[in-house]
Design a protein around this motif. Structure first.
Motif, PDB file in Angstrom:
ATOM      1  N   PHE A  19      18.680  28.914  15.992  1.00 51.98           N
ATOM      2  CA  PHE A  19      19.388  28.812  14.715  1.00 51.98           C
ATOM      3  C   PHE A  19      20.836  28.388  14.933  1.00 51.98           C
ATOM      4  O   PHE A  19      21.351  27.507  14.222  1.00 51.98           O
ATOM      5  CB  PHE A  19      19.340  30.157  13.998  1.00 51.98           C
ATOM      6  N   GLU A  20      21.507  29.008  15.912  1.00 52.32           N
ATOM      7  CA  GLU A  20      22.920  28.701  16.156  1.00 52.32           C
ATOM      8  C   GLU A  20      23.097  27.252  16.599  1.00 52.32           C
ATOM      9  O   GLU A  20      23.986  26.543  16.108  1.00 52.32           O
ATOM     10  CB  GLU A  20      23.475  29.664  17.203  1.00 52.32           C
ATOM     11  N   ILE A  21      22.240  26.800  17.528  1.00 56.00           N
ATOM     12  CA  ILE A  21      22.331  25.412  17.992  1.00 56.00           C
ATOM     13  C   ILE A  21      21.997  24.451  16.851  1.00 56.00           C
ATOM     14  O   ILE A  21      22.686  23.450  16.622  1.00 56.00           O
ATOM     15  CB  ILE A  21      21.391  25.181  19.187  1.00 56.00           C
ATOM     16  N   GLY A  22      20.938  24.785  16.111  1.00 56.10           N
ATOM     17  CA  GLY A  22      20.524  23.929  15.004  1.00 56.10           C
ATOM     18  C   GLY A  22      21.581  23.836  13.916  1.00 56.10           C
ATOM     19  O   GLY A  22      21.770  22.768  13.310  1.00 56.10           O
ATOM     20  N   PHE A  23      22.276  24.943  13.660  1.00 58.91           N
ATOM     21  CA  PHE A  23      23.312  24.929  12.632  1.00 58.91           C
ATOM     22  C   PHE A  23      24.411  23.940  12.983  1.00 58.91           C
ATOM     23  O   PHE A  23      24.814  23.113  12.142  1.00 58.91           O
ATOM     24  CB  PHE A  23      23.910  26.324  12.458  1.00 58.91           C
ATOM     25  N   TRP A  24      24.910  24.009  14.218  1.00 55.50           N
ATOM     26  CA  TRP A  24      26.012  23.124  14.591  1.00 55.50           C
ATOM     27  C   TRP A  24      25.554  21.667  14.661  1.00 55.50           C
ATOM     28  O   TRP A  24      26.309  20.750  14.285  1.00 55.50           O
ATOM     29  CB  TRP A  24      26.631  23.571  15.911  1.00 55.50           C
ATOM     30  N   LEU A  25      24.326  21.438  15.125  1.00 51.52           N
ATOM     31  CA  LEU A  25      23.809  20.063  15.134  1.00 51.52           C
ATOM     32  C   LEU A  25      23.734  19.510  13.718  1.00 51.52           C
ATOM     33  O   LEU A  25      24.163  18.375  13.451  1.00 51.52           O
ATOM     34  CB  LEU A  25      22.429  20.039  15.787  1.00 51.52           C
ATOM     35  N   ALA A  26      23.193  20.313  12.802  1.00 52.57           N
ATOM     36  CA  ALA A  26      23.067  19.864  11.412  1.00 52.57           C
ATOM     37  C   ALA A  26      24.434  19.686  10.767  1.00 52.57           C
ATOM     38  O   ALA A  26      24.666  18.717  10.025  1.00 52.57           O
ATOM     39  CB  ALA A  26      22.229  20.875  10.620  1.00 52.57           C
ATOM     40  N   PHE A  27      25.347  20.624  11.051  1.00 51.63           N
ATOM     41  CA  PHE A  27      26.680  20.555  10.442  1.00 51.63           C
ATOM     42  C   PHE A  27      27.393  19.270  10.827  1.00 51.63           C
ATOM     43  O   PHE A  27      27.917  18.544   9.968  1.00 51.63           O
ATOM     44  CB  PHE A  27      27.511  21.768  10.872  1.00 51.63           C
ATOM     45  N   PHE A  28      27.409  18.950  12.131  1.00 53.50           N
ATOM     46  CA  PHE A  28      28.142  17.765  12.565  1.00 53.50           C
ATOM     47  C   PHE A  28      27.389  16.486  12.203  1.00 53.50           C
ATOM     48  O   PHE A  28      28.014  15.441  11.989  1.00 53.50           O
ATOM     49  CB  PHE A  28      28.423  17.825  14.064  1.00 53.50           C
ATOM     50  N   ALA A  29      26.063  16.552  12.116  1.00 60.52           N
ATOM     51  CA  ALA A  29      25.306  15.378  11.686  1.00 60.52           C
ATOM     52  C   ALA A  29      25.638  15.035  10.238  1.00 60.52           C
ATOM     53  O   ALA A  29      25.919  13.876   9.896  1.00 60.52           O
ATOM     54  CB  ALA A  29      23.808  15.634  11.851  1.00 60.52           C
ATOM     55  N   VAL A  30      25.611  16.049   9.368  1.00 63.99           N
ATOM     56  CA  VAL A  30      25.927  15.832   7.954  1.00 63.99           C
ATOM     57  C   VAL A  30      27.380  15.388   7.799  1.00 63.99           C
ATOM     58  O   VAL A  30      27.696  14.456   7.032  1.00 63.99           O
ATOM     59  CB  VAL A  30      25.659  17.108   7.138  1.00 63.99           C
ATOM     60  N   ASN A  31      28.283  16.043   8.535  1.00 62.67           N
ATOM     61  CA  ASN A  31      29.699  15.690   8.459  1.00 62.67           C
ATOM     62  C   ASN A  31      29.936  14.255   8.909  1.00 62.67           C
ATOM     63  O   ASN A  31      30.721  13.513   8.295  1.00 62.67           O
ATOM     64  CB  ASN A  31      30.501  16.656   9.333  1.00 62.67           C
ATOM     65  N   THR A  32      29.233  13.823   9.969  1.00 61.97           N
ATOM     66  CA  THR A  32      29.379  12.462  10.472  1.00 61.97           C
ATOM     67  C   THR A  32      28.859  11.445   9.465  1.00 61.97           C
ATOM     68  O   THR A  32      29.471  10.385   9.250  1.00 61.97           O
ATOM     69  CB  THR A  32      28.634  12.312  11.810  1.00 61.97           C
ATOM     70  N   VAL A  33      27.742  11.763   8.820  1.00 63.97           N
ATOM     71  CA  VAL A  33      27.173  10.840   7.822  1.00 63.97           C
ATOM     72  C   VAL A  33      28.143  10.634   6.662  1.00 63.97           C
ATOM     73  O   VAL A  33      28.419   9.494   6.255  1.00 63.97           O
ATOM     74  CB  VAL A  33      25.820  11.373   7.314  1.00 63.97           C
ATOM     75  N   PHE A  34      28.675  11.728   6.115  1.00 61.87           N
ATOM     76  CA  PHE A  34      29.594  11.600   4.983  1.00 61.87           C
ATOM     77  C   PHE A  34      30.888  10.896   5.393  1.00 61.87           C
ATOM     78  O   PHE A  34      31.390  10.018   4.670  1.00 61.87           O
ATOM     79  CB  PHE A  34      29.893  12.968   4.386  1.00 61.87           C
ATOM     80  N   ASN A  35      31.453  11.293   6.544  1.00 67.17           N
ATOM     81  CA  ASN A  35      32.682  10.637   7.008  1.00 67.17           C
ATOM     82  C   ASN A  35      32.441   9.164   7.322  1.00 67.17           C
ATOM     83  O   ASN A  35      33.307   8.310   7.094  1.00 67.17           O
ATOM     84  CB  ASN A  35      33.225  11.349   8.242  1.00 67.17           C
ATOM     85  N   GLY A  36      31.251   8.867   7.869  1.00 67.01           N
ATOM     86  CA  GLY A  36      30.930   7.480   8.185  1.00 67.01           C
ATOM     87  C   GLY A  36      30.828   6.626   6.937  1.00 67.01           C
ATOM     88  O   GLY A  36      31.303   5.480   6.905  1.00 67.01           O
ATOM     89  N   MET A  37      30.232   7.166   5.881  1.00 69.85           N
ATOM     90  CA  MET A  37      30.124   6.418   4.627  1.00 69.85           C
ATOM     91  C   MET A  37      31.503   6.134   4.040  1.00 69.85           C
ATOM     92  O   MET A  37      31.774   5.039   3.549  1.00 69.85           O
ATOM     93  CB  MET A  37      29.270   7.215   3.634  1.00 69.85           C
ATOM     94  N   VAL A  38      32.389   7.142   4.115  1.00 70.09           N
ATOM     95  CA  VAL A  38      33.751   6.940   3.612  1.00 70.09           C
ATOM     96  C   VAL A  38      34.486   5.906   4.450  1.00 70.09           C
ATOM     97  O   VAL A  38      35.197   5.029   3.923  1.00 70.09           O
ATOM     98  CB  VAL A  38      34.524   8.275   3.601  1.00 70.09           C
TER      99      VAL A  38
END
Length: 290
Positions: A19-38
């Motif tokens: 869960f802990e590893i998955g949370f950080w992977l998902a968090f930075f993946a989502v953050n990268t997608v949104f920042n990348g679109m901007v």
């Protein structure tokens, strides 16, 4: 005891690391997608792979630095009683964090640009680092807050022990210097834990974990202070990080190094350092040299 969600802390422990590893992977993946679109919308005149490279490289390095952040949050926890001492340490550590982040993402970007047959140009170091640090210090402390909130939730889910306090009225019902019971708080409820039921204790950062029937209850204290308040006829120090209850000791296995391995009733293997091995054997009436 089961939670309102219908699962126990023991079941959570089985998939906690995932869960802990998955949370950080998902968090930075989502953050990268949104920042990348901007970034793509802000830089319409450049190939799309470039803004995505900028954001992905930042996210990858930030993700790699999470273990160091977890270590720092344990090493220097910020609480009301220590923030004046630990906050400056985190400010210094945040500079190192930012340097590693900037250096890592620049290296990754250069690698991608070389693979694309181009050259990644870095601007003046000091102004660029100042700009990046202003962003990194915000990220640093938000990550600290996220780790602290998660740790707080785990403590409440797991249960956290404390020493009995002096009553407001009348004398204490038992010695507070050598308590027979500990107060445990778990999911908004309180119950008493008999000291004689503690199988072993383990130092863990700013806490001492009291192990009872397969559960660990963190107690905010040092091992030395708790050891001094335990019944010396029942509890004995066997390692700088461990104290055991002799009632739950099953076997002492000598090792060639001079240390020993202790088998507890719950099949837990606990190290016994050479420094404490002799005194442990003397507790059972055996010569220290044997």
């Amino acid at each position: 005891m089961r939670t309102s969600q219908g699962f126990t802390f023991e079941s959570f422990q089985r998939w906690r690391r995932s869960f802990e590893i998955g949370f950080w992977l998902a968090f930075f993946a989502v953050n990268t997608v949104f920042n990348g679109m901007v970034a793509v919308m802000d830089h319409r005149g450049v190939p799309r792979w470039e803004p995505w490279t900028w954001e992905a490289s930042s996210g990858v390095v930030m993700l790699a630095l999470i273990p160091a952040m977890v270590w720092a949050s344990r090493r220097w926890p910020i609480r009301l009683d220590n923030w004046q001492r630990n906050l400056p340490r985190h400010l210094v550590y945040s500079v190192l964090f930012s340097m590693l982040h900037v250096g890592g993402m620049v290296a990754l970007r250069k690698l991608v640009y070389v693979m694309a047959g181009q050259r990644y140009v870095v601007g003046p170091w000091l102004p660029d680092f100042g700009y990046e640090y202003l962003k990194d210090i915000r990220s640093y402390f938000w990550i600290l807050v996220a780790i602290a909130l998660y740790r707080f939730w785990v403590m409440r889910f797991q249960g956290e022990a404390s020493l009995l306090a002096e009553p407001d009225v009348g004398p204490p019902v038992e010695s507070l210097e050598q308590p027979e019971r500990f107060l445990v708080r778990k999911l908004g409820k309180e119950f008493l834990l008999a000291a004689r039921e503690i199988e072993w204790l383990q130092a863990s950062g700013n806490y001492v974990n009291l192990h009872v029937r397969g559960r660990d209850y963190p107690l905010r204290a040092t091992m030395t202070s708790i050891e001094a308040r335990l019944d010396t006829h029942r509890f004995v120090r066997v390692h700088r990080s461990y104290v055991i209850n002799l009632d739950f000791l099953v076997e002492i296995e000598p090792l060639e190094t001079g240390d020993a391995r202790l088998s507890m009733r719950d099949d837990m293997k606990i190290p016994c350092s050479r420094r404490y091995r002799a005194s442990l054997r003397e507790r059972f009436g055996q010569p220290a040299a044997v």
